[in-house]
Scaffold this active site. Structure first.
Site, mmCIF file in Angstrom:
data_model
loop_
_atom_site.group_PDB
_atom_site.id
_atom_site.type_symbol
_atom_site.label_atom_id
_atom_site.label_comp_id
_atom_site.label_asym_id
_atom_site.label_seq_id
_atom_site.Cartn_x
_atom_site.Cartn_y
_atom_site.Cartn_z
ATOM 1 N N SER A 324 0.812 -1.203 0.000
ATOM 2 C CA SER A 324 0.000 0.000 0.000
ATOM 3 C C SER A 324 0.860 1.274 0.000
ATOM 4 O O SER A 324 1.611 1.496 -0.942
ATOM 5 C CB SER A 324 -0.952 -0.051 1.195
ATOM 6 O OG SER A 324 -2.019 0.825 1.014
ATOM 7 N N ASP A 351 -0.246 -4.034 -3.824
ATOM 8 C CA ASP A 351 -1.290 -3.006 -3.828
ATOM 9 C C ASP A 351 -0.710 -1.592 -3.736
ATOM 10 O O ASP A 351 -0.902 -0.888 -2.736
ATOM 11 C CB ASP A 351 -2.269 -3.212 -2.651
ATOM 12 C CG ASP A 351 -3.303 -4.292 -2.936
ATOM 13 O OD1 ASP A 351 -3.288 -4.848 -4.044
ATOM 14 O OD2 ASP A 351 -4.122 -4.570 -2.043
ATOM 15 N N HIS A 412 -7.592 -5.973 0.092
ATOM 16 C CA HIS A 412 -6.424 -5.150 0.402
ATOM 17 C C HIS A 412 -5.628 -5.674 1.608
ATOM 18 O O HIS A 412 -4.409 -5.741 1.555
ATOM 19 C CB HIS A 412 -6.864 -3.691 0.613
ATOM 20 C CG HIS A 412 -5.734 -2.722 0.689
ATOM 21 N ND1 HIS A 412 -4.741 -2.659 -0.263
ATOM 22 C CD2 HIS A 412 -5.426 -1.779 1.607
ATOM 23 C CE1 HIS A 412 -3.872 -1.715 0.079
ATOM 24 N NE2 HIS A 412 -4.272 -1.158 1.208
#
Ligand SMILES: *[C@@H]1O[C@H](CO)[C@@H](O)[C@H](O)[C@H]1NC(C)=O
Ligand SMILES: *[C@@H]1O[C@H](CO)[C@@H](O)[C@H](O)[C@H]1NC(C)=O
Length: 499
Positions: A324, A351, A412
């Site tokens: 992320s 991600d 996620h």
């Protein structure tokens, strides 16, 4: 006719409801197996774990100060990380417990998460701590704290020949001076992975993914970022002083010119990059045999295993990995790599951020970009550059050296420990269709195949696949062909390296 109803004052009602829900929570957690223990790691080696904090040259990467305390918000003074590494200890049938999964003190993280969602009211912060404690207190990270690192094939343990015997005489839990300890099958040094966590994440949140990579023969350094993106962390200065680092929002800062959100993110990413650079410097120091000189500032954390890292690390095989916000950071690091301060040979990008600023496209080394199913299906317009998926696809495609793929049915947080610890809750919250353990096994085996590829150039399993779904969610549904991963999950492959 007016009717009068007796109502308890608001505070009393809150108290009543809160205690009722706490009792309910206690009942539920004690009666149902909502919380699962973390599974054993997937590789062949036992895993050593060490929380380390060391002093680094003190500097601020940005001049902004915190309104609350007047302290510099982005001052780097110490580096904190968790090392996960293959250990020389023989495999044990019982899974050893390295330490609690929740960082201590729990109230630090509880208060941190409460502050993160804007709660400054102490009793409510205590409530968040209680919830964390209720769900996390019994979870432990498997591994052995400060275990001796795996030695090369020709290592001898008594009066060992590497000239770095300091640590070995006092190995914890090793009474027989090395008999029964494991060595590698070949005379090799250990490749390294530097991991950078996501927004609101912690280095502990990924213990299964990272510990498993370590169990396959890699030294993983998971940075505990102090850039104000995590819930909370304590800086321990060499002189004994402490500083609490909480989650930073724009309104917490005071700067000469008011900062914008993108400036805050840029400052955080610069801070993270400095921490990654310090991590590589630390690995170099360990490899150069200076482990015995390092002071571990983490309270109650040992350091006996550090001298054993001398000549054991392959500093030409350092890979960055991130999730992320951390994935954005990992790509950012590649801007200056490979170079002397950043001798990075590749990146694992899970991600990549959708709101953490533009992604660095100046990439000269192989990258493995894995999107969760959720990340690929929910598309956003990315800073005026087009759909996020398309931006990432073009980025990887242009390098001609990397992969971009999607693990179907994952969400996620699927690469974190959360779906392993509270599988039902995470399934409800994220709507995943893929089993949590299978998702992690797929993440781990694909990442390890990529790390092996960086070592010997050989493509195995998923890495041998051709492109199966060039346009992903942006193309026709029938052009989204899937391929089975090693553990039976469906993958879409969007980009592969040229040749
Ligand atoms: C390690 O041992 C093997 C066989 O015992 C030998 O062939 C090899 O040269 C040794 N390597 C080193 C670096 O000493
Ligand atoms: C170190 O890593 C490089 C790059 O992956 C590899 O070519 C080399 O053989 C490794 N060296 C040792 C001693 O393991």
């Amino acid at each position: 006719m007016p009717r009068f109803r007796f109502r308890r004052p608001l505070s009393r009602r809150i108290l009543l409801y809160t205690s009722a829900s706490l009792l309910f929570l206690l009942l539920v957690t004690s009666l149902t197996p909502i919380i699962s223990p973390l599974p054993p790691y997937t590789g062949q080696y036992e895993v050593g774990i060490l929380d380390l904090e060391t002093a680094v040259p003190r500097r601020a990467v940005h001049s902004a100060v915190l309104k609350e305390t007047g302290e510099k918000a982005f001052e780097l003074a110490t580096l904190a990380l968790t090392l996960y590494y293959p250990s020389a200890l023989p495999s044990s049938p019982a899974q050893p417990w390295a330490r609690p999964w929740l960082p201590q003190p729990v109230s630090l993280v509880g208060t941190g998460y409460a502050r993160l969602v804007g709660v400054r009211f102490a009793p409510l912060q205590a409530l968040v701590t209680f919830f964390l404690w209720a769900f996390g207190a019994n979870t432990v990270i498997p591994g052995v704290v400060d275990a001796p690192v795996l030695m090369g094939a020709n290592a001898t343990w008594v009066g060992n020949g590497n000239g770095n015997g300091e640590g070995l005489g006092k190995l914890r839990g090793v009474e027989d001076e090395g008999r029964g300890l494991r060595t590698m099958d070949e005379e090799r040094t250990l490749p390294c992975v530097v991991f950078t966590h996501g927004m609101a994440g912690m280095s502990q949140s990924y213990s299964h993914y990272l510990g498993s990579i370590a169990s396959h023969g890699y030294v993983v350094a998971a940075v505990e970022h102090r850039d104000g993106s995590g819930p909370g962390s304590i800086v321990h200065y060499p002189d004994g002083g402490e500083r609490y680092v909480w989650h930073i929002k724009l309104e917490d800062l005071e700067a000469e010119l008011p900062m914008t959100l993108s400036e805050l993110k840029a400052a955080q990413l610069t801070f993270r990059e400095a921490e990654i650079q310090e991590t590589i410097r630390l690995l170099r120091l360990l490899n150069a045999g200076h482990g015995h000189l390092l002071q571990n500032l983490k309270p109650d954390s040992p350091r006996e295993s550090l001298p054993g890292f001398a000549n054991r690390l392959n500093m030409s095989a350092v890979t960055v990995a991130g999730h992320s916000y951390g994935a954005t950071g990992a790509l950012q690091v590649l801007k200056n790599a490979p170079s002397e301060p950043m001798p990075v040979n590749g990146a694992i990008v899970l991600d990549p951020g959708k709101g953490s600023g533009l992604l660095n496209k100046d990439v000269d080394v192989p990258a493995l970009v894995i999107d969760s199913g959720e990340w690929t299906e929910k598309q956003v317009e990315f800073y005026g550059e087009g759909w996020h998926f398309d931006v990432v696809r073009k980025l990887v495609d242009t390098t001609k050296k990397g992969w971009f793929m999607t693990l179907t049915g994952s969400a996620h947080p699927s690469c974190t420990d959360a779906p392993l610890i509270v599988p039902w809750i995470m399934k409800l919250a994220t709507g995943t269709t893929l089993n949590a353990k299978v998702a992690l096994e797929e993440y781990i085996s694909t990442s390890v195949r990529f790390l092996e590829y960086l070592r010997d150039g050989e493509k195995k399993e998923l890495l041998r696949s051709d492109v199966t779904s060039p346009e992903g969610p942006l193309g026709d549904a029938e052009k989204r062909v899937k391929i089975k991963g090693k553990h039976g999950a469906d993958w879409e492959v969007h980009v592969t390296p040229e040749a």
